[in-house]
Design a protein around this motif. Structure first.
Motif: not given
Ligand code: DLL
Length: 435
Positions: A255, A278-279, A281, A306, A308-310, A312, A319-320, A322
């Protein structure tokens, strides 16, 4: 190895980042409200005043902007500073007539180039690198953006622009370019051309590529990486938000980190405008937090993706997004040029044809192809073969003038293009980019 251009910002804890965004948003909304009558009207219609925007949580109260608003206000209606404060314009590719024009103050150019510098350093760029920029220069943002970013990093910059592959290869080899910046399709073509000339991937000095401006798949990434012997990084952006560098990949390649200190991202349902969690589409919407001249608030990109804040592993907290998975409008990107089917339709009608046509887009030898099938109207049908060939040539020329790219035009007999009872399917995109 240090891989950040602005480490404090790029790795800022998310709560701090959100506070920063809130402060900037409050200021930006006031700036736009006071200087862009068109947006002030939109806010008034929605019954919202700048006082009600106290932070990111209030963002949803603001009205959206879309490409249509930019066409409505062409050329100066969205400008938020005196024209004398602007130092540059850039413009979208592909459309004639009312193109989108983006304005920049020197501050806007600096922040844009910083975003590109972050992307270059994330791809391993340093002041010792030789960065070959073969995105187009001129109105298109690709060349100027990466060029400016490369300067900020302090790399030796080769401002090649696109095309003239022979010369690209000569400079790449003679000047030992280490980072290549261009569209993924051009990167693939350069890879192929090197092979044809007998070069092996290890013969060049390239270590990385920064490729974007059009959709590309993981398969294409692997092909490019193998043919050039590099690691290939994705970069995203659009003219309306400044250009490339709105987001970019780090070494994780999972991402693209959005430069959130400058661009506030939301995902919405393209049909209802509802903000999605978040998450999900949905359509990507950007608010420019620091731009002075052309600060778009809640601009609908039409790109579907999409967020994601997971965490990295690169350490960046931003934030990333897709890869874009498609668009919520019918815009096609053909050889890096933004094409709306309606533009082709306009040409056909202007040239005396009926709106019975089919557009086929495909990819051959790593380059996009555009075939336009058009029905002859009955009175043209009796033409001789040479007459038809001349017509095809003339129509291809008119389409080229409109879009800037060459189509293959095929005139076919009247009533041979399938009629539709519902929404007409006029575009067949065979590139299978999102498998
Ligand atoms: O393409 C800016 C750019 C230049 C980005 C160089 C990256 C590198 P526009 O011509 O305004 O600006 O087109 C913007 O291109 O809304 C997307 O649909 C598409 N796009 C841009 N980057 C990517 C990407 C430039 N990495 C439109 N992947 C956007 C997929 C992309 N689509």
């Amino acid at each position: 190895m240090q891989r950040y251009y602005q480490k404090d910002i790029e790795t800022m804890p998310q709560e701090r980042l959100r506070e920063l965004q809130s402060q900037k948003l409050v200021k930006q909304v006031r700036h736009v409200y006071e200087h862009v009558p068109y947006y002030r009207d939109l806010m008034e219609k929605k019954g919202v005043t700048p006082d009600e925007i106290r932070g990111v949580d209030d963002l949803y109260k603001l009205p959206f902007l879309s490409k249509n608003d930019l066409r409505e206000t062409y050329p100066y209606g969205m400008l938020a500073v005196p024209l004398s404060d602007c130092v540059r314009i850039q413009s979208t590719s592909g459309t004639t007539g009312k193109r989108v024009i983006a304005y920049y103050t020197q501050h806007d150019i600096d922040l844009w180039e910083e975003c590109c510098a972050r992307a270059i350093m994330a791809a391993g760029g340093t002041r010792d690198d030789v960065v070959q920029v073969c995105y187009g220069y001129g109105l298109f943002t690709g060349g100027p953006g990466l060029n400016g970013g490369s300067h900020k990093v302090g790399s030796l910059t080769l401002p090649m622009s696109s095309g003239n592959t022979e010369r690209q290869i000569q400079f790449m080899m003679d000047l030992k370019a280490t980072i290549l910046c261009c569209t993924p399709s051009y990167a693939a073509y350069i890879g192929e051309s090197l092979k044809e000339r007998g070069y092996k991937p290890e013969d060049n000095c390239l270590k990385a590529g920064i490729f974007g401006a059009e959709p590309w798949t993981e398969e294409m990434r692997h092909d490019i990486e193998a043919s050039l012997g590099i690691k290939a990084y994705d970069i995203y952006g659009l003219t309306e938000t400044s250009g490339p560098g709105v987001s970019f990949e780090c070494e994780e390649q999972k991402g693209m980190h959005i430069n959130e200190d400058h661009f506030l991202a939301e995902i919405i349902d393209p049909d209802t405008g509802e903000v999605l969690p978040e998450g999900s589409r949905g359509e990507l919407v950007f608010t420019s937090l620091d731009k002075e001249a052309f600060p778009l608030l809640r601009y609908r990109t039409r790109d579907i993706c999409v967020l994601t804040r997971k965490k990295c592993s690169c350490g960046r907290t931003h934030v990333r997004m897709s890869k874009p998975m498609g668009r919520s409008d019918d815009m096609l990107i053909i050889r890096g040029v933004n094409v709306f089917p309606s533009q082709i339709e306009t040409v056909l009608l202007n040239e005396g044809y009926a709106p019975n046509y089919r557009i086929e887009v495909d990819r051959a030898n790593n380059s996009d192809t555009l075939d336009v099938y058009v029905e002859l109207v009955p009175e043209q049908f009796s033409d001789t073969v040479s007459g038809v060939t001349a017509r095809e040539k003339a129509l291809a020329g008119a389409i080229k003038t409109m879009l800037g790219i060459n189509p293959a035009v095929h005139l076919v007999a009247p009533k041979t293009i399938e009629r539709s009872e519902g929404k007409a399917v006029r575009v067949i995109d065979k590139r299978k980019l999102h498998d």
